[in-house]
Structure formats: C-alpha cells, structure tokens
Scaffold this active site. Structure first.
Site, PDB file in Angstrom:
ATOM      1  N   HIS A  30      -9.658   1.203   4.848  1.00 36.89           N
ATOM      2  CA  HIS A  30      -8.358   1.409   5.645  1.00 36.89           C
ATOM      3  C   HIS A  30      -8.619   2.723   6.558  1.00 36.89           C
ATOM      4  O   HIS A  30      -8.985   3.356   6.464  1.00 36.89           O
ATOM      5  CB  HIS A  30      -7.082   1.915   4.717  1.00 36.89           C
ATOM      6  CG  HIS A  30      -6.548   1.520   5.221  1.00 36.89           C
ATOM      7  ND1 HIS A  30      -4.816   2.960   5.994  1.00 36.89           N
ATOM      8  CD2 HIS A  30      -4.755   0.831   5.323  1.00 36.89           C
ATOM      9  CE1 HIS A  30      -4.540   2.528   6.115  1.00 36.89           C
ATOM     10  NE2 HIS A  30      -3.209   1.425   6.116  1.00 36.89           N
TER      11      HIS A  30
ATOM     12  N   ASN B  47       0.416  -0.777  -0.159  1.00 36.61           N
ATOM     13  CA  ASN B  47      -0.318  -0.139  -0.033  1.00 36.61           C
ATOM     14  C   ASN B  47       0.417   0.985  -0.488  1.00 36.61           C
ATOM     15  O   ASN B  47       1.188   1.367   1.174  1.00 36.61           O
ATOM     16  CB  ASN B  47      -0.833  -0.203   1.368  1.00 36.61           C
ATOM     17  CG  ASN B  47      -1.498   1.015   0.979  1.00 36.61           C
ATOM     18  OD1 ASN B  47      -1.549   1.810  -0.016  1.00 36.61           O
ATOM     19  ND2 ASN B  47      -2.718   1.229   2.870  1.00 36.61           N
ATOM     20  N   TRP B  48       1.011   1.866  -1.119  1.00 40.11           N
ATOM     21  CA  TRP B  48       2.183   2.896  -1.493  1.00 40.11           C
ATOM     22  C   TRP B  48       0.981   4.265  -0.338  1.00 40.11           C
ATOM     23  O   TRP B  48       2.354   4.983  -0.613  1.00 40.11           O
ATOM     24  CB  TRP B  48       2.492   2.981  -2.538  1.00 40.11           C
ATOM     25  CG  TRP B  48       3.780   1.989  -2.890  1.00 40.11           C
ATOM     26  CD1 TRP B  48       3.971   0.766  -2.233  1.00 40.11           C
ATOM     27  CD2 TRP B  48       3.521   2.439  -4.535  1.00 40.11           C
ATOM     28  NE1 TRP B  48       5.153   0.599  -3.189  1.00 40.11           N
ATOM     29  CE2 TRP B  48       4.821   0.711  -4.439  1.00 40.11           C
ATOM     30  CE3 TRP B  48       3.945   2.929  -5.763  1.00 40.11           C
ATOM     31  CZ2 TRP B  48       5.397   0.630  -5.605  1.00 40.11           C
ATOM     32  CZ3 TRP B  48       4.441   2.574  -6.493  1.00 40.11           C
ATOM     33  CH2 TRP B  48       5.497   1.483  -7.001  1.00 40.11           C
ATOM     34  N   LYS B  49       0.206   4.439  -0.449  1.00 39.64           N
ATOM     35  CA  LYS B  49      -0.735   6.115   0.133  1.00 39.64           C
ATOM     36  C   LYS B  49      -0.312   6.819  -0.403  1.00 39.64           C
ATOM     37  O   LYS B  49      -0.136   6.767  -2.344  1.00 39.64           O
ATOM     38  CB  LYS B  49       0.004   5.194   1.906  1.00 39.64           C
ATOM     39  CG  LYS B  49      -0.169   4.294   2.376  1.00 39.64           C
ATOM     40  CD  LYS B  49       0.015   5.079   3.894  1.00 39.64           C
ATOM     41  CE  LYS B  49      -0.225   2.972   4.444  1.00 39.64           C
ATOM     42  NZ  LYS B  49      -0.196   3.515   6.235  1.00 39.64           N
TER      43      LYS B  49
ATOM     44  N   GLU C  86      -7.175   4.844   7.941  1.00 39.47           N
ATOM     45  CA  GLU C  86      -6.670   6.615   7.005  1.00 39.47           C
ATOM     46  C   GLU C  86      -7.442   6.615   6.703  1.00 39.47           C
ATOM     47  O   GLU C  86      -7.926   7.772   6.398  1.00 39.47           O
ATOM     48  CB  GLU C  86      -5.074   6.355   6.384  1.00 39.47           C
ATOM     49  CG  GLU C  86      -3.341   6.325   7.720  1.00 39.47           C
ATOM     50  CD  GLU C  86      -2.694   5.735   6.402  1.00 39.47           C
ATOM     51  OE1 GLU C  86      -2.696   5.805   5.362  1.00 39.47           O
ATOM     52  OE2 GLU C  86      -2.085   5.057   7.187  1.00 39.47           O
TER      53      GLU C  86
ATOM     54  N   SER D 280       3.423  -1.667  10.440  1.00 35.85           N
ATOM     55  CA  SER D 280       4.830  -1.770  10.543  1.00 35.85           C
ATOM     56  C   SER D 280       5.329  -3.724   9.691  1.00 35.85           C
ATOM     57  O   SER D 280       6.234  -3.685  10.600  1.00 35.85           O
ATOM     58  CB  SER D 280       4.979  -1.565  11.690  1.00 35.85           C
ATOM     59  OG  SER D 280       4.666   0.033  12.215  1.00 35.85           O
TER      60      SER D 280
ATOM     61  N   GLU E 125      -5.449  -5.091  10.300  1.00 36.94           N
ATOM     62  CA  GLU E 125      -4.462  -3.760  10.854  1.00 36.94           C
ATOM     63  C   GLU E 125      -4.723  -2.567  12.011  1.00 36.94           C
ATOM     64  O   GLU E 125      -5.753  -2.155  11.561  1.00 36.94           O
ATOM     65  CB  GLU E 125      -4.401  -2.569   9.328  1.00 36.94           C
ATOM     66  CG  GLU E 125      -3.904  -3.708   8.226  1.00 36.94           C
ATOM     67  CD  GLU E 125      -4.045  -2.318   7.078  1.00 36.94           C
ATOM     68  OE1 GLU E 125      -2.390  -2.195   6.818  1.00 36.94           O
ATOM     69  OE2 GLU E 125      -3.821  -1.745   7.039  1.00 36.94           O
TER      70      GLU E 125
ATOM     71  N   GLY F  44       2.481   2.891  10.729  1.00 37.42           N
ATOM     72  CA  GLY F  44       3.404   3.456  10.342  1.00 37.42           C
ATOM     73  C   GLY F  44       3.744   3.795  11.746  1.00 37.42           C
ATOM     74  O   GLY F  44       5.174   4.971  11.447  1.00 37.42           O
TER      75      GLY F  44
END
Ligand code: PGA
Length: 248
Positions: free
Chosen positions: A94, A8-10, A96, A208, A163, A169
């Site tokens: 997700h 997941n490159w965000k 975020e 992570s 998650e 992160g």
C-alpha cells in the site's frame, strides 16, 4: 470474473467498534454471492472480526505482514499468525506503507512471497503519485512496481490493486477513463509475464471510491473490483459499494 470488493480500514476502529460494524454490516450483504467481500481491520481487531464473520460471506484480510516466520522482530506479525487469526488475504505494498514506512519494491516482494508461501492470498498495491503523473511517468512507475513487486510470484491467489496516490483519501477519484487506461496497461503487463494464466488475476481500483462513483468505475472493462478506504467505514456506505450496479 467474480468481483472483488475490499475495505481497507487503515488505522480506524477499536476492537469493539469493529465488532459493532460487522454486526450491522453482515446482514446487509447476506446472500451476495457474486462478489468476494473482504474487510481489512487493524491487526488488533483481526481475531474479533474473524469471530464475527464466522459463517458469513465476508472474508478477512490484514493490512500488512512481515516476511519472517517468527523470532526477534519486535512489533511485527508473521503470515502464520495472520492465518491463525482467521485471515484469508493480506494487503501488501500500500502506498502509505511505502511512503511512511519506507517499504521499497524489494521489501514488498519479500512480503508477498512469504505471505503466498504460507497460504495467504495477496492484494498487491501499485500506483503513481501526482508528481509522477504530471511528469508523464505513470506507466513507468506502474511497470517498475509490478515488475519488481512480483518477481518470482505466480498468478494464483493474487489480486492487483491500482491506486493512484493522488486519488487516495483526497476525494479526487481517477476518471473512469484514467482508471481504465491504467488497468488495461497492467492487464497487458500481466499477460506478458503470465500468458493466458493472467486472466485469473483481478485488477481492482482504489482511490476515493464511494457509493456515487462505484457503478461507473465497475462498468469499465478491466476493473474487477475496488479497494475502499474512507467509504468503507460506515456499514451503509460499504454495503452500497458491494451492491454496485455496472454502469457504462
Ligand atoms: P480511500 O483509500 O478510499 O480513502 O481513498 C483507498 C486506499 O487507500 O486503499
């Protein structure tokens, strides 16, 4: 069960950086056939990434989707557009998206249903915050997210990503025991909903994940893969994760 390892490159990498990554990364994972290898770049890089991935064993995912097919929804991208750009998968729910864009369980469910209807495979994310874990609400939160997120969604073409938000992160990975405990809980819930058919749903861990901890995490009974943010941004590091060696 085939392992499922997704990047997941965000909001990272320009179109040319995405191309450059793939030119280096694809040869590093050539011949890997026992892992579904998936990369989710930002929307703007999807078409270029799809071109680079052609003929390789790397699959394309988007990081989000809107639930309508087309129309006056400024800034949004439909499931059909993602398919046309070469996506096989989409990440939905997700933390975020839930946190910064106020997506609740109802929105997540609408997105999953629209994506599935169009023929996209869904990577559905759930997980508790630190506050919720400390208040002893981990399982309650997971149960609510899974139950509400998956209303009227069948078990096919579905991957569930656990998650824990406190591990995303932050460099604080869940211990294999904490991850396994949550995964076993999710597996039990899915079995309750789908019966035997739940066996086809892979439950992957995110938060992570690095080349240093992937082997132990993948050694856990109910962990079938990983959703990787930070450590997926460098070809070497993500390739090492794809080449995990299960450790008990
Ligand atoms: P991280 O992100 O690996 O950087 O913790 C994982 C994710 O949010 O999917």
């Amino acid at each position: 069960m085939k392992a499922f390892i997704a990047a997941n490159w965000k909001m990272n990498k320009t179109v040319s950086e995405a191309r450059e990554f793939l030119k280096t990364f694809i040869p590093l994972v050539k011949g890997v056939s026992d892992v579904d290898i998936v990369i989710a770049p930002p929307f703007i890089s999807l078409a270029a990434a799809s071109e680079e991935m052609k003929g390789s064993n790397v699959q394309l995912s988007s990081q989000d989707v809107f639930w309508e097919e087309k129309g006056a929804f400024t800034g949004e991208v439909s499931p059909q557009m993602l398919l046309d750009a070469g996506c096989k998968h989409v990440i939905v729910g997700h933390s975020e998206r839930r946190q910064y864009f106020h997506e609740d369980d109802g929105v997540v469910n609408k997105k999953i249903k629209a994506a599935r209807k169009a023929g996209l495979d869904v990577i559905f994310c759930c997980g508790e915050s630190l506050q919720e874990r400390e208040a002893g609400k981990t399982f309650e939160v997971i149960q609510r997210e899974v139950e509400k997120g998956l209303v009227d969604v069948g078990p096919d073409h579905l991957v569930v990503a656990y998650e824990p938000i406190w591990a995303i992160g932050t460099g604080k990975t869940a211990t294999p025991e904490q991850a396994q405990e949550a995964h076993a809980f999710i597996a039990g819930m899915l079995a309750g909903v789908y019966g035997n058919k739940s066996g086809i749903i892979r439950i992957i861990y995110g938060g992570s994940v690095t080349p240093d901890n992937v082997d132990t995490l993948m050694g856990c009974k109910d962990i079938s893969g990983a959703l990787v943010g930070g450590a997926s941004l460098k070809p070497d590091s993500f390739s090492r994760i794809v080449h995990f060696k299960k450790e008990k």
